[in-house]
Design an enzyme around this catalytic site. Structure first.
Site, mmCIF file in Angstrom:
data_model
loop_
_atom_site.group_PDB
_atom_site.id
_atom_site.type_symbol
_atom_site.label_atom_id
_atom_site.label_comp_id
_atom_site.label_asym_id
_atom_site.label_seq_id
_atom_site.Cartn_x
_atom_site.Cartn_y
_atom_site.Cartn_z
ATOM 1 N N ARG A 45 -31.212 36.290 -1.724
ATOM 2 C CA ARG A 45 -32.012 36.208 -2.964
ATOM 3 C C ARG A 45 -31.364 36.997 -4.101
ATOM 4 O O ARG A 45 -31.634 36.756 -5.273
ATOM 5 C CB ARG A 45 -33.449 36.656 -2.689
ATOM 6 C CG ARG A 45 -34.360 36.653 -3.913
ATOM 7 C CD ARG A 45 -35.846 36.455 -3.591
ATOM 8 N NE ARG A 45 -36.307 37.242 -2.481
ATOM 9 C CZ ARG A 45 -36.583 38.564 -2.528
ATOM 10 N NH1 ARG A 45 -36.425 39.239 -3.654
ATOM 11 N NH2 ARG A 45 -37.013 39.181 -1.452
ATOM 12 N N TYR A 97 -36.547 19.730 -24.836
ATOM 13 C CA TYR A 97 -36.939 19.198 -23.523
ATOM 14 C C TYR A 97 -38.436 19.411 -23.280
ATOM 15 O O TYR A 97 -38.957 20.521 -23.406
ATOM 16 C CB TYR A 97 -36.107 19.888 -22.442
ATOM 17 C CG TYR A 97 -36.361 19.368 -21.051
ATOM 18 C CD1 TYR A 97 -36.014 18.071 -20.712
ATOM 19 C CD2 TYR A 97 -36.940 20.180 -20.087
ATOM 20 C CE1 TYR A 97 -36.237 17.596 -19.438
ATOM 21 C CE2 TYR A 97 -37.170 19.704 -18.806
ATOM 22 C CZ TYR A 97 -36.811 18.416 -18.490
ATOM 23 O OH TYR A 97 -37.042 17.941 -17.224
ATOM 24 N N ASP A 171 -30.060 25.205 -25.653
ATOM 25 C CA ASP A 171 -30.009 24.367 -24.455
ATOM 26 C C ASP A 171 -28.889 23.357 -24.716
ATOM 27 O O ASP A 171 -29.022 22.463 -25.557
ATOM 28 C CB ASP A 171 -31.365 23.684 -24.246
ATOM 29 C CG ASP A 171 -31.424 22.858 -22.954
ATOM 30 O OD1 ASP A 171 -30.363 22.455 -22.444
ATOM 31 O OD2 ASP A 171 -32.552 22.594 -22.478
ATOM 32 N N LYS A 196 -27.507 18.090 -14.192
ATOM 33 C CA LYS A 196 -27.079 16.915 -14.950
ATOM 34 C C LYS A 196 -25.549 16.779 -14.872
ATOM 35 O O LYS A 196 -25.017 16.512 -13.822
ATOM 36 C CB LYS A 196 -27.610 17.016 -16.377
ATOM 37 C CG LYS A 196 -29.103 17.447 -16.464
ATOM 38 C CD LYS A 196 -30.070 16.416 -15.928
ATOM 39 C CE LYS A 196 -31.506 16.906 -15.763
ATOM 40 N NZ LYS A 196 -32.147 17.525 -16.887
HETATM 41 C C1 LIG Z 1 -33.272 18.240 -17.235
HETATM 42 C C2 LIG Z 1 -33.290 19.171 -18.395
HETATM 43 C C3 LIG Z 1 -33.840 20.452 -18.277
HETATM 44 C C4 LIG Z 1 -34.525 20.935 -17.015
HETATM 45 O O1 LIG Z 1 -33.646 21.092 -15.971
HETATM 46 P P1 LIG Z 1 -34.075 20.950 -14.423
HETATM 47 O O2 LIG Z 1 -32.810 21.202 -13.715
HETATM 48 O O3 LIG Z 1 -34.653 19.589 -14.239
HETATM 49 O O4 LIG Z 1 -35.111 22.017 -14.192
HETATM 50 C C5 LIG Z 1 -33.755 21.289 -19.379
HETATM 51 N N1 LIG Z 1 -33.201 20.876 -20.537
HETATM 52 C C6 LIG Z 1 -32.679 19.659 -20.686
HETATM 53 C C7 LIG Z 1 -32.086 19.261 -21.988
HETATM 54 C C8 LIG Z 1 -32.707 18.759 -19.622
HETATM 55 O O5 LIG Z 1 -32.201 17.520 -19.786
#
Ligand SMILES: *Cc1c(COP(=O)(O)O)cnc(C)c1O
Length: 377
Positions: A45, A97, A171, A196
């Site tokens: 952890r 998001y 982000d 992603k």
């Molecule tokens: C998918 C996404 C998130 C969240 O990420 P997870 O891995 O699904 O928790 C945050 N910001 C953007 C722009 C995303 O496309």
């Protein structure tokens, strides 16, 4: 060292002679009788070799003092919000998001933190928000945004934030460090859903925060992660490290495919609007040219004829799959309003497309036949 090389050679490959890093699934490490750290690690952890390997890569790729990886992009973002003190304010860009906006509306308020939701691409509106509240600790932007593809000038927002004693988070999930490095434009944090493009194969979830220079915050975030347990699993860290090594070359192909598709859609009579950063005619193309090296693999388009027409197009596709998420090898399409729900302000006729690594001709043919099918009905 150029970024492509960094992605492959940092950290230096020295795993007892092995070129690929081993996967170490152990949850615990031998320590001394009084808990002396003798192997550099203690408990899963807290940190593991695969997690550290990924963090070293990410910090180098973004140019930050450090990086921390989490079980998901959401866990990464919420960890940063968790370090804020009650009474502070966060300014969120209004089309970020969706789940972060949901979080800001619900739990953040319960933590005694005020959320202001503002169009951060509008300098006047952002200034007004910063002047209205004395305690803005953080401005949270995303660029390009998911799914409306808004572009925000990172340098302009970061400068305003600094003037008001606030920090800036970007982000950067859509662009990845292969196309955009927010810390160079003054941002304090970059967030990625590594689920992603970084994972890149639709088979691993993860998130990351890269910190420019605030070492106290890095420590605070590590403490939060240790106590809340949202750390990335070793195998997932290994998969994402592997993904990073091909990130630049995959993103190049995602970009060339997406730009061909954007041009085709822009000329199609059944498309009302194409949202792609570097498409000629994009009113914010100057921002794309300033801070991105190419347009990326994501685009969105608004179908003429409203919600029903857009759903018909999504249903008529044969190769491109209807599914959420993005950044994988396969092209995925999604009617975002349907997944975001009643509170969503995403246009009713918008389809988000994650352009994959297939041959562009096949994707264009599929999109054309789906759009053309509207004429038959
Ligand atoms: C998918 C996404 C998130 C969240 O990420 P997870 O891995 O699904 O928790 C945050 N910001 C953007 C722009 C995303 O496309």
């Amino acid at each position: 060292m150029k970024p492509e090389t960094t992605a492959i050679h940092v950290p230096a490959k020295s795993y007892d002679g092995a070129i690929a890093p081993p996967i170490q699934l152990t949850t615990t490490f031998e320590h001394g009788p009084a808990n002396e750290l003798i192997h550099g690690f203690q408990y899963v952890r807290h940190a593991t070799p695969n997690v550290n390997d990924l963090e070293t890569r990410l910090a180098a790729m973004e140019g930050g003092v450090g990086a921390l990886v989490f079980a998901s992009g959401m866990a990464a973002g919420v960890a940063l919000l968790n370090t804020l003190t009650p009474g502070s304010t966060v300014v969120f860009h209004d089309t970020i998001y969706f789940d972060f906006l949901t979080f800001s509306r619900s739990h953040l308020r319960d933590w005694g933190i005020t959320s202001l939701v503002v169009d951060c691409g509008n300098e006047k509106a952002l200034r007004a928000a910063l002047e209205e509240s004395e305690n803005v600790a953080l401005i949270w932007i995303e660029t390009p945004t998911n799914p409306t593809m808004d572009l925000i000038d990172i340098e302009a927002v970061s400068t305003l934030a600094t003037e008001h004693g606030a920090q800036t988070l970007v982000d950067g999930t859509f662009a990845t460090p292969a196309l955009q490095r927010p810390l160079e434009y003054g941002a304090d944090y970059v967030l990625h859903s590594t689920t992603k493009y970084m994972g890149g194969h639709s088979d691993v979830q993860g998130g990351a925060l890269i910190i420019r220079d605030d070492e106290a915050k890095l420590e605070a975030l590590l403490e939060i992660r240790k106590l809340t347990g949202g750390v990335l699993a070793p195998f997932n860290a290994w998969l994402i490290s592997r993904g990073l090594q091909t990130l630049h070359c995959r993103v190049e192909k995602h970009c060339s495919n997406a730009s061909l598709i954007a041009t085709m859609l822009d000329a199609h009579p059944n498309v009302e609007r194409v949202r792609y950063p570097t498409l000629p005619g994009n009113e914010r193309i100057d921002i794309a040219n300033k801070q991105m090296s190419a347009g990326g693999g994501m685009l969105a388009f608004d179908v003429k004829g409203g919600r029903d027409a857009s759903l018909k197009v999504a249903a008529a596709l044969r190769l491109i799959v209807n599914a959420t998420s993005l950044g994988g090898t396969e092209s995925l399409i999604e009617h975002r309003k349907s997944i975001e729900g009643a509170e969503s302000e995403t246009p009713d006729n918008l389809l988000r497309l994650s352009v994959g690594l297939e041959h562009a001709d096949d994707l264009i043919e599929d999109l054309k036949q789906a759009l053309d099918s509207l004429d038959a009905t």
